[in-house]
Scaffold this motif. Structure first.
Motif, mmCIF file in Angstrom:
data_model
loop_
_atom_site.group_PDB
_atom_site.id
_atom_site.type_symbol
_atom_site.label_atom_id
_atom_site.label_comp_id
_atom_site.label_asym_id
_atom_site.label_seq_id
_atom_site.Cartn_x
_atom_site.Cartn_y
_atom_site.Cartn_z
ATOM 1 N N ILE A 1 -25.956 1.314 -0.262
ATOM 2 C CA ILE A 1 -25.154 0.099 -0.326
ATOM 3 C C ILE A 1 -23.887 0.343 0.473
ATOM 4 N N ASN A 2 -23.569 -0.566 1.348
ATOM 5 C CA ASN A 2 -22.380 -0.390 2.166
ATOM 6 C C ASN A 2 -21.126 -0.596 1.332
ATOM 7 N N GLN A 3 -20.231 0.382 1.379
ATOM 8 C CA GLN A 3 -18.943 0.269 0.707
ATOM 9 C C GLN A 3 -17.871 0.089 1.780
ATOM 10 N N THR A 4 -16.875 -0.713 1.459
ATOM 11 C CA THR A 4 -15.750 -0.848 2.388
ATOM 12 C C THR A 4 -14.920 0.423 2.348
ATOM 13 N N ARG A 5 -14.078 0.604 3.355
ATOM 14 C CA ARG A 5 -13.219 1.786 3.393
ATOM 15 C C ARG A 5 -12.314 1.839 2.172
ATOM 16 N N ARG A 6 -11.787 0.686 1.747
ATOM 17 C CA ARG A 6 -10.921 0.624 0.591
ATOM 18 C C ARG A 6 -11.690 0.999 -0.689
ATOM 19 N N GLU A 7 -12.938 0.536 -0.795
ATOM 20 C CA GLU A 7 -13.749 0.847 -1.965
ATOM 21 C C GLU A 7 -14.044 2.339 -2.057
ATOM 22 N N ILE A 8 -14.366 2.955 -0.928
ATOM 23 C CA ILE A 8 -14.655 4.387 -0.917
ATOM 24 C C ILE A 8 -13.404 5.175 -1.311
ATOM 25 N N GLU A 9 -12.254 4.750 -0.804
ATOM 26 C CA GLU A 9 -10.995 5.411 -1.138
ATOM 27 C C GLU A 9 -10.737 5.330 -2.643
ATOM 28 N N LEU A 10 -10.969 4.153 -3.212
ATOM 29 C CA LEU A 10 -10.733 3.961 -4.636
ATOM 30 C C LEU A 10 -11.726 4.770 -5.472
ATOM 31 N N ILE A 11 -12.980 4.816 -5.027
ATOM 32 C CA ILE A 11 -14.006 5.597 -5.729
ATOM 33 C C ILE A 11 -13.606 7.071 -5.770
ATOM 34 N N ARG A 12 -13.060 7.574 -4.676
ATOM 35 C CA ARG A 12 -12.629 8.974 -4.627
ATOM 36 C C ARG A 12 -11.534 9.250 -5.647
ATOM 37 N N TYR A 13 -10.577 8.326 -5.756
ATOM 38 C CA TYR A 13 -9.495 8.513 -6.720
ATOM 39 C C TYR A 13 -10.034 8.511 -8.153
ATOM 40 N N ILE A 14 -11.001 7.650 -8.415
ATOM 41 C CA ILE A 14 -11.595 7.601 -9.755
ATOM 42 C C ILE A 14 -12.312 8.913 -10.056
ATOM 43 N N ALA A 15 -13.030 9.438 -9.077
ATOM 44 C CA ALA A 15 -13.744 10.704 -9.254
ATOM 45 C C ALA A 15 -12.783 11.854 -9.500
ATOM 46 N N GLN A 16 -11.531 11.717 -9.030
ATOM 47 C CA GLN A 16 -10.507 12.738 -9.255
ATOM 48 C C GLN A 16 -9.843 12.577 -10.619
ATOM 49 N N GLY A 17 -10.243 11.530 -11.358
ATOM 50 C CA GLY A 17 -9.725 11.328 -12.701
ATOM 51 C C GLY A 17 -8.434 10.531 -12.773
ATOM 52 N N LYS A 18 -8.063 9.850 -11.695
ATOM 53 C CA LYS A 18 -6.813 9.093 -11.697
ATOM 54 C C LYS A 18 -6.979 7.773 -12.455
ATOM 55 N N SER A 19 -5.927 7.354 -13.119
ATOM 56 C CA SER A 19 -5.934 6.104 -13.875
ATOM 57 C C SER A 19 -5.710 4.915 -12.946
ATOM 58 N N ASN A 20 -5.955 3.701 -13.466
ATOM 59 C CA ASN A 20 -5.708 2.502 -12.667
ATOM 60 C C ASN A 20 -4.247 2.426 -12.236
ATOM 61 N N GLU B 1 -2.146 4.935 -11.735
ATOM 62 C CA GLU B 1 -1.882 5.915 -10.679
ATOM 63 C C GLU B 1 -2.432 5.434 -9.338
ATOM 64 N N ILE B 2 -3.648 4.879 -9.370
ATOM 65 C CA ILE B 2 -4.265 4.386 -8.133
ATOM 66 C C ILE B 2 -3.460 3.225 -7.569
ATOM 67 N N ALA B 3 -3.006 2.333 -8.452
ATOM 68 C CA ALA B 3 -2.208 1.184 -8.021
ATOM 69 C C ALA B 3 -0.944 1.653 -7.304
ATOM 70 N N GLY B 4 -0.316 2.704 -7.836
ATOM 71 C CA GLY B 4 0.889 3.233 -7.209
ATOM 72 C C GLY B 4 0.616 3.830 -5.845
ATOM 73 N N ILE B 5 -0.507 4.528 -5.717
ATOM 74 C CA ILE B 5 -0.864 5.157 -4.445
ATOM 75 C C ILE B 5 -1.179 4.106 -3.378
ATOM 76 N N LEU B 6 -1.921 3.052 -3.776
ATOM 77 C CA LEU B 6 -2.379 2.043 -2.819
ATOM 78 C C LEU B 6 -1.435 0.850 -2.705
ATOM 79 N N ASN B 7 -0.338 0.894 -3.473
ATOM 80 C CA ASN B 7 0.632 -0.208 -3.455
ATOM 81 C C ASN B 7 -0.004 -1.548 -3.807
#
Length: 205
Positions: free
Chosen positions: A143-162, A164-170
């Protein structure tokens, strides 16, 4: 300093792990337990950063103990350390919220590294475990993932909370939550744990 709790029904293995772990100056064993009930109690009194958890134990097995610990003490990381290679055990461990699944024949240096990685909000799995994940996440067509989706998936796999991710991605937490919901739906996944495993199988991390 990373505080470690050792949970195993075999005394000699608990003692061996203690000596192995404390050879590293960054790790400290704060206690040990011989069954799941003791493990849960020790998490409440000793507040370890990482728990090394056996599976087959009396009174309360490692899978159930992990489930309880992750529910009651969300910041504590749990790594299953076992001889069990059965796919059902792997699936149950992942569903329980375990942050890693390793086999007891692992090298000492690799175990120490795994503990440090998990403490740093990464997930660790023995390479043979990945071969058994098809029972937990069925093989699917790419399934094709967008670049933003892949980036977010990586952060989730690292155990980051919503948050924390929101802060990183503004982005707002609400926006992050909506993106995650869309990713789960697109890939027919149920939760963040399945998404983290998916990230590993797709080599996103």
């Amino acid at each position: 300093m990373i505080n470690v709790l050792i949970v195993d029904s075999t005394r000699i293995l608990r003692e061996s792990l203690l000596h192995l772990i404390e050879k590293d100056s960054e790790l400290r064993v704060v206690g040990s337990a011989e069954n799941g009930l003791q493990a849960v109690e020790s998490c409440g009194t000793l507040a370890p950063d990482v728990v090394l958890m056996d599976v087959a134990m009396p009174e309360c097995d490692g899978i159930e103990a992990t489930r309880i610990i992750k529910r009651k003490f969300s910041t504590i990381k749990v790594v299953i350390l076992t001889h069990q290679t059965d796919k059902e055990y792997v699936a149950s461990a992942l569903k329980s919220g375990a942050d890693g699944y390793l086999f007891k024949d692992i090298k000492g240096s690799e175990l120490v590294l795994a503990v440090k990685c998990v403490a740093g909000n990464m997930r660790v799995y023995h390479h043979d475990v990945l071969e058994g994940l098809d029972i937990y996440i069925e093989n699917r067509n790419p399934i094709n993932q967008t670049r933003r989706e892949i980036e977010l998936i990586r952060y989730i796999a690292q155990g980051k909370s919503n948050k924390e991710i929101a802060g990183i991605l503004n982005l707002s937490e609400g926006r992050i939550k909506n993106i995650i919901t869309g990713i789960l739906k697109k890939n027919d996944l149920q939760d963040r744990t399945q998404l983290a495993v998916y990230a590993i199988t797709k080599r996103y991390i």
